[in-house]
Write a protein that holds these residues in place. Structure first.
Motif, PDB file in Angstrom:
ATOM      1  N   ALA A   1     -15.633  11.621 -45.999  1.00  0.00           N
ATOM      2  CA  ALA A   1     -15.528  12.381 -44.753  1.00  0.00           C
ATOM      3  C   ALA A   1     -16.697  12.067 -43.826  1.00  0.00           C
ATOM      4  N   LEU A   2     -17.893  11.900 -44.413  1.00  0.00           N
ATOM      5  CA  LEU A   2     -19.055  11.557 -43.596  1.00  0.00           C
ATOM      6  C   LEU A   2     -18.917  10.171 -42.979  1.00  0.00           C
ATOM      7  N   HIS A   3     -18.387   9.202 -43.748  1.00  0.00           N
ATOM      8  CA  HIS A   3     -18.184   7.852 -43.208  1.00  0.00           C
ATOM      9  C   HIS A   3     -17.232   7.887 -42.016  1.00  0.00           C
ATOM     10  N   ILE A   4     -16.137   8.637 -42.134  1.00  0.00           N
ATOM     11  CA  ILE A   4     -15.149   8.700 -41.040  1.00  0.00           C
ATOM     12  C   ILE A   4     -15.771   9.327 -39.803  1.00  0.00           C
ATOM     13  N   ARG A   5     -16.486  10.426 -40.009  1.00  0.00           N
ATOM     14  CA  ARG A   5     -17.116  11.086 -38.864  1.00  0.00           C
ATOM     15  C   ARG A   5     -18.145  10.168 -38.210  1.00  0.00           C
ATOM     16  N   ARG A   6     -18.984   9.548 -39.034  1.00  0.00           N
ATOM     17  CA  ARG A   6     -20.019   8.684 -38.476  1.00  0.00           C
ATOM     18  C   ARG A   6     -19.381   7.532 -37.707  1.00  0.00           C
ATOM     19  N   ALA A   7     -18.302   6.983 -38.229  1.00  0.00           N
ATOM     20  CA  ALA A   7     -17.616   5.887 -37.540  1.00  0.00           C
ATOM     21  C   ALA A   7     -17.071   6.340 -36.188  1.00  0.00           C
ATOM     22  N   ARG A   8     -16.448   7.520 -36.149  1.00  0.00           N
ATOM     23  CA  ARG A   8     -15.919   8.042 -34.890  1.00  0.00           C
ATOM     24  C   ARG A   8     -17.028   8.221 -33.865  1.00  0.00           C
ATOM     25  N   TYR A   9     -18.141   8.774 -34.305  1.00  0.00           N
ATOM     26  CA  TYR A   9     -19.241   9.031 -33.382  1.00  0.00           C
ATOM     27  C   TYR A   9     -19.874   7.722 -32.900  1.00  0.00           C
ATOM     28  N   LEU A  10     -19.999   6.750 -33.812  1.00  0.00           N
ATOM     29  CA  LEU A  10     -20.553   5.454 -33.420  1.00  0.00           C
ATOM     30  C   LEU A  10     -19.655   4.745 -32.416  1.00  0.00           C
ATOM     31  N   ALA A  11     -18.351   4.797 -32.644  1.00  0.00           N
ATOM     32  CA  ALA A  11     -17.411   4.162 -31.718  1.00  0.00           C
ATOM     33  C   ALA A  11     -17.505   4.807 -30.342  1.00  0.00           C
ATOM     34  N   ALA A  12     -17.592   6.141 -30.312  1.00  0.00           N
ATOM     35  CA  ALA A  12     -17.704   6.844 -29.033  1.00  0.00           C
ATOM     36  C   ALA A  12     -19.013   6.506 -28.330  1.00  0.00           C
ATOM     37  N   ALA A  13     -20.045   6.207 -29.099  1.00  0.00           N
ATOM     38  CA  ALA A  13     -21.339   5.845 -28.522  1.00  0.00           C
ATOM     39  C   ALA A  13     -21.382   4.388 -28.080  1.00  0.00           C
ATOM     40  N   GLY A  14     -20.284   3.646 -28.304  1.00  0.00           N
ATOM     41  CA  GLY A  14     -20.237   2.249 -27.898  1.00  0.00           C
ATOM     42  C   GLY A  14     -20.780   1.278 -28.920  1.00  0.00           C
ATOM     43  N   ARG A  15     -21.014   1.750 -30.146  1.00  0.00           N
ATOM     44  CA  ARG A  15     -21.598   0.893 -31.196  1.00  0.00           C
ATOM     45  C   ARG A  15     -20.462   0.465 -32.133  1.00  0.00           C
ATOM     46  N   SER A  16     -19.721  -0.527 -31.689  1.00  0.00           N
ATOM     47  CA  SER A  16     -18.466  -0.901 -32.349  1.00  0.00           C
ATOM     48  C   SER A  16     -18.682  -1.518 -33.728  1.00  0.00           C
ATOM     49  N   ALA A  17     -19.640  -2.425 -33.851  1.00  0.00           N
ATOM     50  CA  ALA A  17     -19.827  -3.122 -35.127  1.00  0.00           C
ATOM     51  C   ALA A  17     -20.171  -2.161 -36.260  1.00  0.00           C
ATOM     52  N   PRO A  18     -21.183  -1.292 -36.125  1.00  0.00           N
ATOM     53  CA  PRO A  18     -21.452  -0.343 -37.217  1.00  0.00           C
ATOM     54  C   PRO A  18     -20.300   0.638 -37.430  1.00  0.00           C
ATOM     55  N   ALA A  19     -19.541   0.952 -36.368  1.00  0.00           N
ATOM     56  CA  ALA A  19     -18.394   1.847 -36.532  1.00  0.00           C
ATOM     57  C   ALA A  19     -17.339   1.204 -37.417  1.00  0.00           C
ATOM     58  N   GLU A  20     -17.053  -0.082 -37.205  1.00  0.00           N
ATOM     59  CA  GLU A  20     -16.077  -0.788 -38.029  1.00  0.00           C
ATOM     60  C   GLU A  20     -16.516  -0.799 -39.491  1.00  0.00           C
ATOM     61  N   ALA A  21     -17.811  -1.047 -39.702  1.00  0.00           N
ATOM     62  CA  ALA A  21     -18.323  -1.071 -41.079  1.00  0.00           C
ATOM     63  C   ALA A  21     -18.162   0.297 -41.750  1.00  0.00           C
ATOM     64  N   GLU A  22     -18.388   1.373 -41.004  1.00  0.00           N
ATOM     65  CA  GLU A  22     -18.247   2.719 -41.572  1.00  0.00           C
ATOM     66  C   GLU A  22     -16.790   3.012 -41.948  1.00  0.00           C
ATOM     67  N   TYR A  23     -15.840   2.594 -41.130  1.00  0.00           N
ATOM     68  CA  TYR A  23     -14.428   2.819 -41.464  1.00  0.00           C
ATOM     69  C   TYR A  23     -14.059   2.076 -42.750  1.00  0.00           C
ATOM     70  N   ARG A  24     -14.549   0.863 -42.881  1.00  0.00           N
ATOM     71  CA  ARG A  24     -14.239   0.095 -44.091  1.00  0.00           C
ATOM     72  C   ARG A  24     -14.872   0.753 -45.330  1.00  0.00           C
ATOM     73  N   ARG A  25     -16.062   1.304 -45.173  1.00  0.00           N
ATOM     74  CA  ARG A  25     -16.681   2.025 -46.286  1.00  0.00           C
ATOM     75  C   ARG A  25     -15.851   3.250 -46.668  1.00  0.00           C
ATOM     76  N   ALA A  26     -15.325   3.922 -45.663  1.00  0.00           N
ATOM     77  CA  ALA A  26     -14.492   5.095 -45.943  1.00  0.00           C
ATOM     78  C   ALA A  26     -13.247   4.704 -46.741  1.00  0.00           C
ATOM     79  N   LEU A  27     -12.591   3.602 -46.346  1.00  0.00           N
ATOM     80  CA  LEU A  27     -11.377   3.162 -47.045  1.00  0.00           C
ATOM     81  C   LEU A  27     -11.682   2.725 -48.472  1.00  0.00           C
ATOM     82  N   GLU A  28     -12.907   2.275 -48.723  1.00  0.00           N
ATOM     83  CA  GLU A  28     -13.284   1.814 -50.060  1.00  0.00           C
ATOM     84  C   GLU A  28     -13.898   2.926 -50.918  1.00  0.00           C
TER      85      GLU A  28
END
Length: 980
Positions: free
Chosen positions: A471-498
Motif C-alpha cells: 500500500a505504501l509503494h502504491i501511494r508513494r508512486a501516485r504522489y511521485l507521479a503527481a509531483a512529476g517524478r516519473s522514473a521513481p514512480a514507475e519503479a515504485e509501481y513495479r515494487r508494489a506488483l512484486e
C-alpha cells in the motif's frame, strides 16, 4: 493618513477626477455657486484627490485657494482661508503686484476683525468682497481639507458664500473624514442643510477595487506582485490606498511584519471608540468572519440595545462592515494589531466564549470554527474532535485544500501539551496518529501539495501502525507521479506488483496506475498491455470501479493511437460515462483528461478536444480538484488553442489556470503551455524564465516533460540565433527519449534539422554533419514506426515529415520551393496556421534564391505576414519583414496601408465593446450555446427537437455571421459575450 508622496500614481480615481472638474468648473453657469464635499475613511485618498483636482482646475484657468482645517476647535477663526491666502501670496511674482496688494488687504481684515453686534456679518461681507477683487473675474475655487475640524467662522463663511449672499460666485471642494462625523457634530447639520441645494454634492470616496489595489502596489514595488503577495495586500488593506502604499513599500524594502506607522494609526482609531464599541471590535477581531449578530451578542454579553449602539458606532467609525450574514472588519490589519493589546488570558477568554456559544447552538455549529476557537482557548483535547469533523466535512464537499489544513491542525493538536494534569479519558488519547497521517497525506496529494504529501507519507512509513509495504509503494508512486517524478514512480509501481503482501485489489490498482503512467511517458504499447492486465485483475475484484475507469482510459488511448481511433474513442467515452456514474472525483477527472489529450494530440480533432478539456475543467473544479486536475485540463486546452492559432484565447486560459498556483507535474504542464506561447510571441525573457522553472522542477525526475521542454528550448534558441544551443537541446532529447510518441519525435527531428539549416544559412555555426545523419535516421525511424500507428497519428506525423524533408533541402543553400509549397498545403489542411505561415516564408525564400516567380514569392510573403501578425508571432513576422525588405516586396497590397500589427499585450486585452451575438437569431443563439457546451449536431438536434441536417444549416449560418471557421472560435465568442 493620506499619503504625502505625489510620485505615487493616482490609481482608480479617473472617473472621480472628471466628475469633480465638471461639477466645479465645466458645468457651472455664470453667476452660480457649486460645492462638492468628499467623504471617506482615513487614508482612502481624499487629500491626494484634492491636490489632483486643484492642479486640473488651475490648468483650466481657475484661481484655486487651498487650505486645511486644524483640530483645535474655534481657537483659530477662518484659519483655512487665512492659510490659503498666505500660500497664494507667497506664490505671486512682482508682475502680479495688484493681486498681491488685494491679498494683503484681505489679510489685514483678518487681523483687524469687526466689532459690534453685526461684526460677524460685516466680516463675512468684507471677506466676500476681498475674494471678489482677488479673483479678478476668474472662476474661484476654495479647496479645503479635513473639514471635520472646521471652525465656526469658516462654517458660517461657507454657508454665506454658497447661499449667494455675497457678490462672489465661488466653488468649494472640501474633504471630510467620515468616521469623525459622529453624534451631534456641527458639520453634520451643515451638510444636511447644504444637501438641499441643487448645486451641492456629497460624494463618498470608496476604497480601491482589487484591480486598482494590484496596480497601485505594483507601481510602488516596481514590478507585478506574486499572486500570494497580491492576495495578502488586498486582504490586509481592504483597498485603502494609504494602507496599500505602506504595505507595498514594506514588500519593496524587504521589511517583515507590520510597520509601526500602521500599527499606531489603527490603534488610535480603535482607542477613539466608545467603550462598548471598543469591546465589539476586539470581539470581531478574535472571531472568524463573518461574525453573526447572535454570536457577537453571546461573546460580548451586552443587552441588545447597547450591543446595537456599539455596533453602530464601530460601523460609523469605519472599522466594521455589516451585512446580512454578520460583521466583518473593514481592514484585516485590525485583527493583526488588536490581539497584542490584550493579555493572553483575555484572548483565551474571548475564544472560549466563542467556542461555548457555538457548542450551545447545534443548528449553527461549524466544526472548523469550533476547532479554531477551542485551540486558541488553550484546550486541544476539545479542539481535536472538531478539527477531524471539519476535515471530513471538507472532504465530503471536495474541499481538499481545506481538508488538508484541518488534518494538519489535528496532527498538531495530538502532539500539543494540554497545560493540565494527565487525563486518560481525554478524546485525543484514543486517536490513531497513523490514521491522521494517512488522511493528511491523501488530502495534500489531492490539493496539489505534492512535496507535503510525500513528506507525510515518509512519516507514516516510519509509524508502526502504518499501512503494509504494498500500500505504501502504491501511494508513494501516485504522489511521485503527481509531483512529476516519473522514473521513481514507475519503479515504485513495479515494487508494489512484486510485493509479497500485494492483495488482488492492490495488484489491479498498481497495474491500472502504471498503465496511466506509461501512457503519459508515450510508451503506448506497454500502456495497453498493462491496461489489459489491470482490467483482467479488476474483473475478479468487486467494487473496483476506479481501476476499471483508469485502465479503460489508458487502453482506449493506446488503441486509438496504435490501432483503431474509433474503437479507442468508444472505450474512452465509455470510461467517462462509468466515471460519472461512480461520482468519484479522480475517476471523472482522469477520464476527461485522457479523452481531451487524445483529441487535441494524436487524433488532431482540435475543436472537440478543446471543448472537452474546458468542459472537463469546469466539471472537476466543481469536484474540488481545481489546483490539480483542472489545471492539467486547462493546459491541454491551451495547447489546442495554440495549435489552431487562437493564441490570445490560449493566453487567457493559461493565466486563469495559473491563478490556482499549482505545483509538481500540474505546474510543469502549465509552464510549458505558457512557454509555448511566449516562444511564439518572441518573449525571450518570459520563455527563459519558464524553461528555467521547468528544468528546476524536473531535476528530481519527470521524463514525460523532458522532450517538450527541450523542443521549446531549441525553438527559443533558434529565434535568438543560438543554433548550437538548439542543436544541443535536440541531441539531448534524442539521447534521453524512450517515448513511442512518433509525433513528439517527429517534432524534435524537425527542430534539429531546422537548427542545422539555420546554422548553414547564417554561417555563424558550422553544420554538424554527424548530427544531420543522426536526425535523418530518426526521420526514417519515425516514418517506419508511424506506418503502424492509427491514421490520424500518421496524418500529423506526415506533416512534420514534409517539414523535415523541406529543411534538408535548405542545407544546400537554396531550398526546394515545391517541398515548401507541399508543406504549406499540408498544414493548411490541418488548420495549423503557424507552421503554414513558416512554410510560406521558406517557399518564398527558395523562389527568391532561384530568382524565379518573384510575384508569387511576394504573394506568399504577404500571406505569411498576415498569418503571423494575426497570431502575434513577433519573431516570425520580423523574419518575414527582413526577407521582404531584401527582396523589395511590399507586405501590404496597397502602398501606405498600415500593417495589421497585433502585439502580445494587445492580444491579451481584447474585449468586445459590443454584443457580438447581436447578428444571430434567437434560435441561432440557442444552437451556439449548445455548441459551446461541446454537443454534437445530433445531440443539439435531440435537445432542440430539430433534425441534425437543420442544425448543420444553423451552424453554417452562425459561422458566416460571426466570420469564424471552427466551433472553437464560435464557442469563444459565445463565452465572451454571454451574460454573467
Amino acid at each position: 493618513m493620506a499619503s504625502d508622496v505625489d510620485s505615487t500614481p493616482l490609481v482608480g480615481r479617473a472617473d472621480q477626477l472628471t466628475k469633480l472638474r465638471s461639477a466645479l468648473l465645466d458645468d457651472l453657469g455664470p453667476g452660480h455657486t457649486a460645492a462638492v464635499f468628499l467623504t471617506g475613511e482615513s487614508g482612502v485618498g481624499k487629500t491626494r484627490l484634492l491636490r489632483e483636482v486643484a492642479v486640473e482646475l488651475r490648468g483650466a484657468g481657475a484661481l484655486v485657494l487651498t487650505g486645511s482645517c486644524l483640530d483645535i476647535g474655534d481657537a483659530s477663526p477662518l484659519h483655512p482661508l487665512l492659510q490659503a491666502l498666505r500660500r497664494f501670496d507667497a506664490e505671486l511674482t512682482a508682475a502680479q503686484a495688484r493681486t498681491s496688494s488685494a491679498v494683503r488687504g484681505l489679510l489685514q481684515v483678518f487681523t483687524e476683525g469687526t466689532p459690534g453686534p453685526d461684526g460677524a456679518g460685516a466680516l463675512l461681507e468684507r471677506v466676500s468682497r476681498g475674494l471678489h477683487v482677488i479673483a479678478g473675474g476668474r472662476p474661484l475655487v476654495l479647496v479645503l481639507d479635513d473639514l471635520q475640524w472646521v471652525d465656526r467662522s469658516t462654517r458660517q463663511l461657507l454657508l454665506y458664500l454658497l447661499a449667494g449672499l455675497g457678490d462672489l460666485h465661488v466653488s468649494v471642494l472640501a474633504a471630510i473624514r467620515a468616521e469623525s462625523l459622529q453624534g451631534a457634530h456641527p458639520l453634520r447639520r451643515v451638510l444636511t442643510e447644504l444637501r438641499r441645494l441643487r448645486s451641492v454634492q456629497v460624494l463618498d470616496l470608496t476604497p480601491l477595487d482589487r484591480a486598482g489595489t494590484d496596480r497601485l502596489a505594483a507601481a510602488i514595488v516596481g514590478a507585478p506582485l506574486s499572486a500570494e503577495a497580491a492576495d495578502q495586500v488586498w486582504q490586509r488593506s481592504g483597498g485603502n490606498p494609504f494602507v496599500v502604499e505602506e504595505l507595498a513599500r514594506d514588500l519593496r524594502d524587504g521589511r517583515d511584519g507590520l510597520s509601526d506607522t500602521l500599527r499606531e494609526i489603527f490603534l488610535a482609531r480603535v482607542d477613539a471608540l466608545p467603550e462598548h464599541a471598543h469591546a465589539v471590535v476586539h470581539a470581531v477581531a478574535a472571531g472568524v468572519e463573518p461574525v453573526g449578530h447572535w454570536l457577537l451578542g453571546q461573546v460580548v454579553r451586552l443587552p441588545e440595545d447597547e450591543l446595537i449602539e456599539a455596533v453602530r458606532a464601530a460601523v460609523a467609525h469605519r472599522l466594521l462592515v455589516g451585512a446580512d450574514d454578520g460583521y466583518r472588519l473593514r481592514h484585516r490589519l485590525v485583527a493583526e494589531v488588536l490581539p497584542y493589546e490584550l493579555l493572553p488570558a483575555e484572548r483565551a477568554a474571548l475564544h472560549r466564549r466563542y467556542a461555548e456559544a457555538l457548542t450551545t447552538a447545534p443548528a449553527e455549529l461549524h466544526q472548523a470554527r469550533l476547532a479554531h476557537h477551542w485551540r486558541l482557548a488553550g484546550e486541544p483535547a476539545r479542539a481535536l474532535p472538531a478539527a477531524m469533523a471539519a476535515a471530513r466535512e471538507a472532504e465530503r464537499l471536495h474541499g481538499y485544500a481545506e481538508a488538508h489544513r484541518h488534518w494538519s491542525a489535528a496532527l498538531q493538536l495530538v502532539a500539543a501539551p494540554t497545560g493540565g494534569p494527565p487525563d486518560a479519558d481525554r478524546p485525543d488519547r484514543a486517536v490513531d496518529r497513523a490514521e491522521l497521517l494517512e488522511h493528511a497525506a491523501e488530502a495534500a496529494h489531492h490539493c496539489g501539495e505534492h512535496a507535503r504529501a510525500l513528506a507525510l507519507l515518509e512519516e507514516l512509513a516510519g509509524d508502526a501502525a502504518g499501512p503494509p509495504p504494498c500500500a505504501l509503494h502504491i501511494r508513494r508512486a501516485r504522489y511521485l507521479a503527481a509531483a512529476g517524478r516519473s522514473a521513481p514512480a514507475e519503479a515504485e509501481y513495479r515494487r508494489a506488483l512484486e510485493a509479497a503482501d500485494c492483495t488482488p485489489r492492490e495488484r489491479a490498482t498498481a497495474a491500472a496506475h502504471l498503465a496511466e503512467l506509461l501512457l503519459h511517458l508515450g510508451r503506448y504499447a506497454d500502456a495497453g498491455r498493462r491496461a489489459r492486465e489491470a482490467l483482467e485483475l479488476a474483473a475478479e475484484v468487486e467494487g473496483s470501479t476506479s481501476e476499471v475507469v483508469l485502465a479503460s482510459a489508458a487502453l482506449g488511448f493506446s488503441e486509438a493511437y496504435l490501432e483503431d481511433p474509433e474503437a479507442g474513442l468508444a472505450v474512452m467515452r465509455q470510461a467517462l460515462e462509468t466515471a460519472e456514474r461512480s461520482g468519484r472525483p479522480e475517476d471523472v477527472a482522469c477520464a476527461y483528461l485522457h479523452l481531451a489529450e487524445l483529441l487535441t494530440g494524436p487524433l488532431n480533432i482540435l475543436e472537440e478536444g478543446v471543448v472537452v478539456a474546458r468542459r472537463g475543467a469546469e466539471r472537476v473544479a466543481e469536484l474540488g480538484l481545481g489546483r490539480t486536475w483542472e489545471t492539467r485540463l486547462l493546459a491541454i486546452a491551451t495547447n489546442g488553442l495554440f495549435r489552431v492559432g487562437q493564441w490570445a484565447e490560449a493566453e487567457k486560459v493559461v493565466a486563469a489556470a495559473l491563478r490556482h498556483r499549482p505545483s509538481g507535474a500540474d505546474a510543469v504542464e502549465l509552464l510549458l503551455a505558457r512557454c509555448r506561447l511566449s516562444v511564439g510571441y518572441g518573449d525571450i525573457e518570459a520563455s527563459d524564465r519558464d524553461l528555467e522553472a521547468v528544468a528546476t522542477m524536473l531535476a528530481g525526475g519527470g521524463a514525460r516533460h523532458v522532450l517538450p521542454m527541450l523542443i521549446l528550448r531549441a525553438g527559443l534558441a533558434m529565434w535568438e540565433g543560438r543554433h548550437d544551443v538548439a542543436r544541443q537541446a535536440v541531441q539531448r532529447g534524442l539521447t534521453e527519449s524512450r517515448s513511442d510518441d512518433v509525433i513528439v519525435l517527429a517534432t524534435l527531428a524537425w527542430h534539429g534539422l531546422r537548427a542545422e539549416a539555420e546554422a548553414h544559412a547564417s554561417r555563424t555555426v558550422a553544420v554538424d554533419e554527424q548530427a544531420v545523419r543522426r536526425l535523418r535516421e530518426v526521420v526514417d525511424r519515425v516514418r517506419r514506426k508511424s506506418e503502424h500507428a492509427a491514421r490520424p497519428v500518421r496524418y500529423i506525423v506526415d506533416g512534420f515529415l514534409v517539414l523535415c524533408e523541406a529543411e534538408v533541402s535548405r542545407l544546400d543553400g537554396r531550398g526546394d520551393p515545391e517541398l515548401w509549397a507541399r508543406s504549406a498545403a499540408e498544414w493548411d489542411r490541418r488548420q495549423h496556421p503557424y507552421p503554414a505561415a513558416y512554410s510560406r516564408l521558406r517557399q518564398a525564400e527558395a523562389l527568391l534564391a532561384r530568382r524565379s516567380r518573384v510575384a508569387t514569392a511576394g504573394k506568399l510573403l504577404r500571406q505569411a505576414h498576415e498569418m503571423a501578425q494575426g497570431l502575434g508571432a513577433a519573431p516570425l513576422s520580423s523574419e518575414i519583414r527582413t526577407l521582404a525588405g531584401r527582396a523589395r516586396v511590399a507586405l501590404q497590397e496597397r502602398p501606405g496601408d498600415p500593417a495589421p500589427v497585433r502585439t502580445r499585450a494587445a492580444a491579451a486585452v481584447v474585449e468586445p465593446t459590443v454584443d457580438e451575438l447581436a447578428v444571430l437569431t434567437a434560435r441561432e443563439r440557442e444552437v451556439l450555446a449548445a455548441v459551446a457546451e461541446g454537443l454534437t449536431n445530433k445531440e443539439i438536434g435531440q435537445r432542440l427537437f430539430i433534425s441534425e441536417r437543420t442544425i448543420g444549416v444553423h451552424v453554417s449560418h452562425i459561422f458566416d455571421k460571426l466570420q469564424v471557421r471552427t466551433r472553437v472560435q464560435a464557442s469563444a465568442i459565445f463565452l465572451r459575450n454571454r451574460p454573467d
